[in-house]
Design a protein around this motif. Structure first.
Motif, PDB file in Angstrom:
ATOM      1  N   ASP A  94      37.779  47.020  38.439  1.00 33.55           N
ATOM      2  CA  ASP A  94      37.487  46.337  39.698  1.00 33.55           C
ATOM      3  C   ASP A  94      38.206  46.878  40.848  1.00 33.55           C
ATOM      4  O   ASP A  94      38.724  46.423  41.743  1.00 33.55           O
ATOM      5  N   HIS A 136      48.124  42.763  45.682  1.00 33.78           N
ATOM      6  CA  HIS A 136      48.843  41.938  44.766  1.00 33.78           C
ATOM      7  C   HIS A 136      48.291  41.748  43.253  1.00 33.78           C
ATOM      8  O   HIS A 136      48.764  41.195  42.411  1.00 33.78           O
ATOM      9  N   HIS A 137      47.077  42.824  43.045  1.00 33.87           N
ATOM     10  CA  HIS A 137      46.858  42.782  41.569  1.00 33.87           C
ATOM     11  C   HIS A 137      47.368  44.379  41.202  1.00 33.87           C
ATOM     12  O   HIS A 137      47.017  43.954  39.849  1.00 33.87           O
ATOM     13  N   GLY A 145      41.476  45.232  41.053  1.00 30.10           N
ATOM     14  CA  GLY A 145      41.174  44.431  41.995  1.00 30.10           C
ATOM     15  C   GLY A 145      41.257  44.990  43.502  1.00 30.10           C
ATOM     16  O   GLY A 145      41.831  44.141  44.327  1.00 30.10           O
ATOM     17  N   ASP A 267      40.195  35.819  51.983  1.00 35.37           N
ATOM     18  CA  ASP A 267      39.107  35.223  51.175  1.00 35.37           C
ATOM     19  C   ASP A 267      39.063  33.972  50.622  1.00 35.37           C
ATOM     20  O   ASP A 267      38.006  33.383  49.937  1.00 35.37           O
ATOM     21  N   GLU A 274      33.432  35.967  47.979  1.00 41.75           N
ATOM     22  CA  GLU A 274      34.248  35.688  46.612  1.00 41.75           C
ATOM     23  C   GLU A 274      34.873  34.331  46.605  1.00 41.75           C
ATOM     24  O   GLU A 274      35.006  33.969  45.354  1.00 41.75           O
ATOM     25  N   TYR A 307      36.583  39.245  52.777  1.00 42.60           N
ATOM     26  CA  TYR A 307      35.530  40.059  52.737  1.00 42.60           C
ATOM     27  C   TYR A 307      34.241  39.392  53.821  1.00 42.60           C
ATOM     28  O   TYR A 307      33.249  40.469  53.780  1.00 42.60           O
ATOM     29  N   GLU A 374      26.416  35.244  40.667  1.00 44.91           N
ATOM     30  CA  GLU A 374      26.743  35.943  41.953  1.00 44.91           C
ATOM     31  C   GLU A 374      25.503  36.180  42.721  1.00 44.91           C
ATOM     32  O   GLU A 374      25.559  35.954  44.056  1.00 44.91           O
TER      33      GLU A 374
HETATM   34  C1  LIG Z   1      42.803  41.776  47.121  1.00 45.67           C
HETATM   35  C2  LIG Z   1      41.746  40.809  46.319  1.00 45.67           C
HETATM   36  O1  LIG Z   1      42.385  39.801  45.948  1.00 45.67           O
HETATM   37  O2  LIG Z   1      40.954  40.247  47.239  1.00 45.67           O
HETATM   38  N1  LIG Z   1      40.881  41.403  45.488  1.00 45.67           N
HETATM   39  C3  LIG Z   1      39.908  41.051  44.830  1.00 45.67           C
HETATM   40  C4  LIG Z   1      39.091  41.924  43.858  1.00 45.67           C
HETATM   41  C5  LIG Z   1      37.953  40.899  43.132  1.00 45.67           C
HETATM   42  C6  LIG Z   1      37.368  41.998  42.161  1.00 45.67           C
HETATM   43  N2  LIG Z   1      36.013  41.542  41.673  1.00 45.67           N
HETATM   44  C7  LIG Z   1      35.702  40.132  41.377  1.00 45.67           C
HETATM   45  C8  LIG Z   1      34.359  40.107  40.973  1.00 45.67           C
HETATM   46  C9  LIG Z   1      34.018  38.512  40.607  1.00 45.67           C
HETATM   47  N3  LIG Z   1      33.188  38.049  41.646  1.00 45.67           N
END
Ligand SMILES: CC(O)(O)NCCCCNCCCN
Ligand SMILES: [Zn+2]
Length: 554
Positions: A94, A136-137, A145, A267, A274, A307, A374
């Motif tokens: 991701d 943070h990921h 992420g 988010d 998300e 987002y 989704e």
């Molecule tokens: C910085 C952050 O924490 O917002 N990164 C979010 C990464 C989301 C990855 N995809 C998820 C797919 C499921 N909807």
């Protein structure tokens, strides 16, 4: 007292984007930074901040949280053509790479370190770093992420190493679990990591068992990792405040950090594709305000996710305006906490595999079923609307004092003869009274009552005015009095009337300075806990924000 809020941003960090089709990554776009910064400029908030330039992080700084082999691998990406970038990207989850993302990732870390330097050396009181890629990921040897380097994890290590920070608190209000930060400080008691996140019994990304609330850290770090998994979507303002009052703030005050980071992901706000939560952007004004009296006000907010470009921009403005010291808006839509706190570790009651669609192995919800879901979620997205946060006007005069002639006026305050004349944000009436007898409930007990009773009641009650009376008979020691005076300014748009016989330390708070840190707190006395709990149980039926768990029994 230090004043000033740093804003760290550079448009160079908008100069990378997704170069191929990837439905998971397409939401992480340069416009996220553009709309956030433009909103700060348009609202006049950017001009009120101290603008600090970004810089590139050095290798040594990046290696504070990442392995050499990972850094060396990422260093090669600027020279890759499209196919190589796509192949390199496949090694991680991701996330996507771009010829300029390594440069931007170094700037994101550097911006965060600039913020730490300016806060820790007292050039500013607090600040926000508007950065991408988020952090943070990302893990020691992995991008993940949308994250390449772990901005906040590196900055926490940096603050400990270069600024002798002893205890660092990281509050992660992004809607995803920052597993990269959790892994980094798993066994480290000097860094307390708090995260809430959409979890849905491990069926939401990143689908990790260790994101559940029974992951509390290990070894010497046990107890210094606090996860609050949301097992359903639609969590709102009351849920967020309740978790702050009943979980985060008691732990944070006991920990008594000398620096606070916010992994400020938005988010978790309404409208986000998300998060699918219901909390409105103004809630971030209150969450920020409630953290600003820790660590003598040294708070570094660092952008993570977010987002929905509308709620992102509004939430960033709410956060920065509060860091600047403006009064928080009237809290919106406070029902009660909608969900009792997590019941059992989710392995016992994980959600059954998706009905219909591909029956991927239980718990592997990354399959078509999730994409199916989704698509449904995205369709709903357009319909979500919410009221624009009200303008928060900071009166020209923040604090006015009605004093007996013989008493000199602390600098920064205005002496007034009648409140109406200058309609200040807050007013103080000086009482003449003999100094009260010594002795008061222990600090921890009072703080517990403030966090677990007074603030939830106050937010639910939504007063038009806060009257703070420091009267004889109950001597509250200085630090506690300051915490009270500062925290209660989150209510009633900051309109606070103080009746007291001690002016200096109070005036400092009414002028918007942070309360002095109380230092590490011991556990409140058992009699305080008992009487507090009985009072809370009795009041909670009328005041839902006092609710913690349905059937809690000690
Ligand atoms: C910085 C952050 O924490 O917002 N990164 C979010 C990464 C989301 C990855 N995809 C998820 C797919 C499921 N909807
Ligand atoms: Zn996120």
């Amino acid at each position: 007292m230090k004043m000033g809020t740093a804003l760290i941003y550079d448009e160079e960090m908008t100069k990378y984007k997704l170069l191929w089709v990837d439905p998971v990554c397409k939401i992480e776009v340069p416009e996220r930074l553009i709309v956030s910064y433009e909103a700060l400029v348009k609202s006049g908030l950017a001009d009120r901040c101290v603008s600090i330039p970004v810089r590139e992080a050095t290798d040594a700084e990046i290696l504070l949280a990442h392995s050499e082999e990972y850094l060396e691998a990422v260093k090669k990406t600027p020279f890759m053509h499209l196919e190589e970038l796509m192949t390199f990207t496949q090694k991680y989850g991701d996330v996507y790479f771009h010829p300029n993302i390594y440069h931007c990732a170094k700037l994101a870390v550097g911006a965060t370190l600039q913020l730490v330097d300016n806060v820790m050396t007292g050039k500013v009181r607090n600040g926000m770093a508007l950065v991408r890629p988020p952090g943070h990921h990302s893990q020691s040897s992995a991008a993940n992420g949308f994250c390449v380097f772990n901005n906040v994890a590196i900055a926490a290590q940096y603050a400990k190493k270069h600024h002798k920070a002893k205890r660092v608190l990281i509050v992660d209000w992004d809607v995803h679990h920052g597993q990269g930060v959790q892994y980094c400080f798993e066994d480290d008691p000097s860094v307390l990591y708090f995260s809430w996140h959409r979890y849905e019994h491990q069926s939401f990304w990143p689908n990790l068992k260790e994101s559940d609330f029974d992951s509390v850290g290990s070894g010497k770090g046990a107890g210094f990792n606090v996860n609050v998994p949301w097992n359903k979507v639609g969590m709102g303002n009351s849920d967020y405040l309740a978790v702050f009052f009943h979980v985060l703030l008691p732990v944070a005050y006991e920990f008594s950090p000398d620096l606070v980071f916010i992994c400020a992901g938005f988010d978790s706000a309404i409208g986000d594709p998300e998060g699918h939560m219901s909390a409105t952007p103004d809630i971030f004004a209150h969450l920020t305000h409630l953290l600003m009296n820790l660590a003598d006000g040294k708070v570094c907010a660092v952008l993570e996710g977010g987002y929905n470009l509308t709620s992102l921009a509004q939430s960033v403005c709410q956060t920065v305006q509060t860091l600047l010291g403006d009064p928080a808006p009237r809290p919106a839509q406070l029902g009660g906490a909608s969900a009792p706190f997590p019941e059992e570790p989710s392995s016992k009651n994980r959600r059954p595999a998706q009905q219909g669609g591909s029956q991927g192995p239980e718990g592997d919800a990354g399959g078509d079923a999730q994409r199916e879901e989704e698509k449904v979620e995205e369709k709903e997205e357009e319909e979500i609307v919410w009221p624009e946060p009200l303008r928060r006007v900071a009166p020209s005069l923040r604090s006015a004092l009605l004093l007996p002639d013989a008493v000199e006026c602390p600098d920064g305050c205005a002496r007034f003869t009648c409140v109406r004349a200058c309609s200040p944000l807050n007013a103080t009436v000086l009482l003449r009274s003999p100094s009260p007898p010594q002795g008061c409930g222990d600090t921890a007990g009072v703080m517990q009552a403030v966090l677990g009773l007074l603030l939830p009641l106050g937010y639910q009650y939504e007063p038009g005015l806060v009257l703070l009376a420091r009267l004889p008979g109950y001597q509250v020691e200085g630090g506690l009095w300051q915490q009270l005076t500062c925290l209660l300014q989150g209510l009633a748009l900051g309109h606070t009337l103080v009746l007291l016989q001690v002016i200096g330390i109070t005036a400092s708070c009414l002028l918007g300075n942070a309360a002095l840190s109380l230092g590490p707190l011991v556990a409140p006395g058992p009699e305080d806990v008992g009487s507090f709990e009985r009072l809370r149980l009795r009041l909670q039926t009328d005041w839902p924000l006092l609710q913690t768990t349905g059937t809690f029994r000690d």
